[in-house]
Design a protein around this motif. Structure first.
Motif, PDB file in Angstrom:
ATOM      1  N   ARG A 112       0.648  -1.351   0.134  1.00 39.85           N
ATOM      2  CA  ARG A 112      -0.171  -0.033  -0.159  1.00 39.85           C
ATOM      3  C   ARG A 112       0.717   1.308  -0.006  1.00 39.85           C
ATOM      4  NH1 ARG A 112      -5.781  -1.090   2.784  1.00 39.85           N
ATOM      5  NH2 ARG A 112      -5.956  -2.915   2.014  1.00 39.85           N
ATOM      6  N   TRP A 113       0.351   2.269  -0.887  1.00 42.69           N
ATOM      7  CA  TRP A 113       1.137   3.570  -0.927  1.00 42.69           C
ATOM      8  C   TRP A 113       0.099   4.612  -0.681  1.00 42.69           C
ATOM      9  CZ3 TRP A 113       6.366   3.518  -1.951  1.00 42.69           C
ATOM     10  CH2 TRP A 113       6.931   2.036  -2.154  1.00 42.69           C
ATOM     11  N   ASN A 114       0.742   5.647   0.040  1.00 41.79           N
ATOM     12  CA  ASN A 114       0.086   6.938   0.290  1.00 41.79           C
ATOM     13  C   ASN A 114       0.406   7.627  -0.888  1.00 41.79           C
ATOM     14  OD1 ASN A 114      -0.936   6.593   2.987  1.00 41.79           O
ATOM     15  ND2 ASN A 114       1.158   6.730   3.540  1.00 41.79           N
ATOM     16  N   VAL A 144      -3.134   3.670  -2.408  1.00 36.80           N
ATOM     17  CA  VAL A 144      -3.333   2.560  -3.733  1.00 36.80           C
ATOM     18  C   VAL A 144      -2.595   1.573  -3.273  1.00 36.80           C
ATOM     19  CG1 VAL A 144      -2.817   2.159  -6.111  1.00 36.80           C
ATOM     20  CG2 VAL A 144      -3.853   4.497  -5.243  1.00 36.80           C
ATOM     21  N   GLU A 145      -3.024   0.492  -3.599  1.00 33.99           N
ATOM     22  CA  GLU A 145      -2.502  -1.019  -3.159  1.00 33.99           C
ATOM     23  C   GLU A 145      -1.847  -1.601  -4.648  1.00 33.99           C
ATOM     24  OE1 GLU A 145      -3.795  -4.536  -0.419  1.00 33.99           O
ATOM     25  OE2 GLU A 145      -5.006  -4.703  -2.333  1.00 33.99           O
ATOM     26  N   ILE A 146      -0.640  -1.638  -4.603  1.00 36.91           N
ATOM     27  CA  ILE A 146       0.004  -2.362  -5.722  1.00 36.91           C
ATOM     28  C   ILE A 146       0.263  -4.015  -5.647  1.00 36.91           C
ATOM     29  CG2 ILE A 146       2.056  -2.271  -7.105  1.00 36.91           C
ATOM     30  CD1 ILE A 146       2.416   0.690  -6.619  1.00 36.91           C
ATOM     31  N   ASP A 154      13.500   4.634  -3.044  1.00 38.58           N
ATOM     32  CA  ASP A 154      14.092   3.828  -1.857  1.00 38.58           C
ATOM     33  C   ASP A 154      12.889   3.014  -1.326  1.00 38.58           C
ATOM     34  OD1 ASP A 154      12.352   5.488  -0.018  1.00 38.58           O
ATOM     35  OD2 ASP A 154      14.068   7.103   0.047  1.00 38.58           O
ATOM     36  N   ALA A 155      13.017   2.453  -0.165  1.00 35.90           N
ATOM     37  CA  ALA A 155      12.169   1.407   0.174  1.00 35.90           C
ATOM     38  C   ALA A 155      10.556   2.075   0.650  1.00 35.90           C
ATOM     39  CB  ALA A 155      12.677   0.646   1.492  1.00 35.90           C
ATOM     40  N   SER A 156      10.934   3.152   0.798  1.00 33.18           N
ATOM     41  CA  SER A 156       9.333   4.007   1.032  1.00 33.18           C
ATOM     42  C   SER A 156       8.949   5.166   0.189  1.00 33.18           C
ATOM     43  CB  SER A 156       9.516   4.555   2.636  1.00 33.18           C
ATOM     44  OG  SER A 156      10.382   5.265   2.752  1.00 33.18           O
ATOM     45  N   ARG A 158       3.172  13.973 -16.120  1.00 29.93           N
ATOM     46  CA  ARG A 158       2.978  14.600 -14.689  1.00 29.93           C
ATOM     47  C   ARG A 158       3.216  13.333 -13.509  1.00 29.93           C
ATOM     48  NH1 ARG A 158      -3.221  15.341 -12.803  1.00 29.93           N
ATOM     49  NH2 ARG A 158      -3.095  13.118 -12.142  1.00 29.93           N
ATOM     50  N   THR A 159       3.973  13.765 -12.730  1.00 30.33           N
ATOM     51  CA  THR A 159       4.644  12.985 -11.583  1.00 30.33           C
ATOM     52  C   THR A 159       4.150  13.317 -10.350  1.00 30.33           C
ATOM     53  OG1 THR A 159       6.674  12.749 -13.154  1.00 30.33           O
ATOM     54  CG2 THR A 159       6.944  12.073 -10.802  1.00 30.33           C
ATOM     55  N   GLN A 160       4.015  12.238  -9.584  1.00 28.91           N
ATOM     56  CA  GLN A 160       3.649  12.322  -8.151  1.00 28.91           C
ATOM     57  C   GLN A 160       4.460  11.574  -7.544  1.00 28.91           C
ATOM     58  OE1 GLN A 160      -0.350  11.226  -7.271  1.00 28.91           O
ATOM     59  NE2 GLN A 160      -1.361  12.624  -8.075  1.00 28.91           N
ATOM     60  N   THR A 161       4.819  11.876  -6.190  1.00 27.67           N
ATOM     61  CA  THR A 161       5.631  11.091  -5.272  1.00 27.67           C
ATOM     62  C   THR A 161       4.704  10.348  -4.206  1.00 27.67           C
ATOM     63  OG1 THR A 161       7.521  12.561  -5.342  1.00 27.67           O
ATOM     64  CG2 THR A 161       7.530  11.303  -3.578  1.00 27.67           C
ATOM     65  N   TRP A 162       4.793   9.111  -4.029  1.00 24.72           N
ATOM     66  CA  TRP A 162       3.999   8.443  -3.166  1.00 24.72           C
ATOM     67  C   TRP A 162       4.752   7.790  -1.980  1.00 24.72           C
ATOM     68  CZ3 TRP A 162       0.493   4.516  -6.646  1.00 24.72           C
ATOM     69  CH2 TRP A 162      -0.539   5.372  -7.288  1.00 24.72           C
ATOM     70  N   THR A 163       4.367   7.442  -1.106  1.00 26.78           N
ATOM     71  CA  THR A 163       4.941   7.102   0.190  1.00 26.78           C
ATOM     72  C   THR A 163       4.458   5.734   0.616  1.00 26.78           C
ATOM     73  OG1 THR A 163       4.002   8.382   1.831  1.00 26.78           O
ATOM     74  CG2 THR A 163       6.083   9.174   1.127  1.00 26.78           C
ATOM     75  N   ARG A 164       5.292   4.723   1.156  1.00 22.81           N
ATOM     76  CA  ARG A 164       4.709   3.582   1.437  1.00 22.81           C
ATOM     77  C   ARG A 164       4.036   3.526   2.925  1.00 22.81           C
ATOM     78  NH1 ARG A 164       5.925  -1.606   0.158  1.00 22.81           N
ATOM     79  NH2 ARG A 164       7.820  -1.069  -1.123  1.00 22.81           N
ATOM     80  N   VAL A 165       2.779   3.186   3.042  1.00 28.07           N
ATOM     81  CA  VAL A 165       2.221   2.930   4.154  1.00 28.07           C
ATOM     82  C   VAL A 165       2.810   2.055   5.163  1.00 28.07           C
ATOM     83  CG1 VAL A 165      -0.006   2.261   5.132  1.00 28.07           C
ATOM     84  CG2 VAL A 165      -0.215   3.371   2.935  1.00 28.07           C
TER      85      VAL A 165
END
Length: 141
Positions: free
Chosen positions: A28-30, A38-40, A117-119, A133-140
């Motif tokens: 899961r990613w924020n 979003v769950e990959i 990186d890992a997160s 367009r680019t977004q930065t997601w962070t790991r839940v």
């Protein structure tokens, strides 16, 4: 100085980055907007992503895809909606598409997922090679 030592220590730990390959992205990613998650996950031989949470969904779990430019798709539920499809590659970069943003109704035919990186995950969607367009997601956690 303590931060620099901590960063150096984290870089030297082999498990700081999940296993190479698609396992590194699964989870899961924020997203950047409205507390979205979003769950990959695997979908056949590739990776896909679906909406599993967000502030608007907590307020209205039955929220519909009302901003979709295709009127025939506006009745589908946002919860569980596939927003990433067909990504392959690795260990740091995956390519695929399409991508879709239910908040705006914008879609992209192709995109790139780059594991910083890992997160941290960079999600880039492109209509054309130069229009992205680019977004930065962070790991839940």
């Amino acid at each position: 100085m303590k931060r620099a030592l901590l960063a150096l220590a984290l870089l030297s730990v082999p498990s700081a980055l999940p296993a190479a390959g698609e396992e590194a992205l699964i989870g899961r990613w924020n997203t950047q907007k409205q507390g979205g998650v979003v769950e990959i996950h695997r979908c056949g031989q590739a990776l896909c992503g679906r909406v599993v949470d967000g502030a608007p969904l907590r307020a209205n779990p039955d929220q519909r895809d009302t901003r979709n430019p295709d009127k025939a798709l506006r009745g589908r539920r946002v919860m569980g909606l596939r927003v990433l499809h067909g990504f392959t590659g690795g260990p740091r970069e995956w390519k695929g598409g399409p991508l879709y943003d239910p908040e705006t109704g914008d879609g992209a035919k192709s995109g790139t997922l780059t594991l910083v990186d890992a997160s941290t995950l960079k999600v880039k969607g492109c209509l054309m090679a130069f229009l992205c367009r680019t977004q930065t997601w962070t790991r839940v956690r």
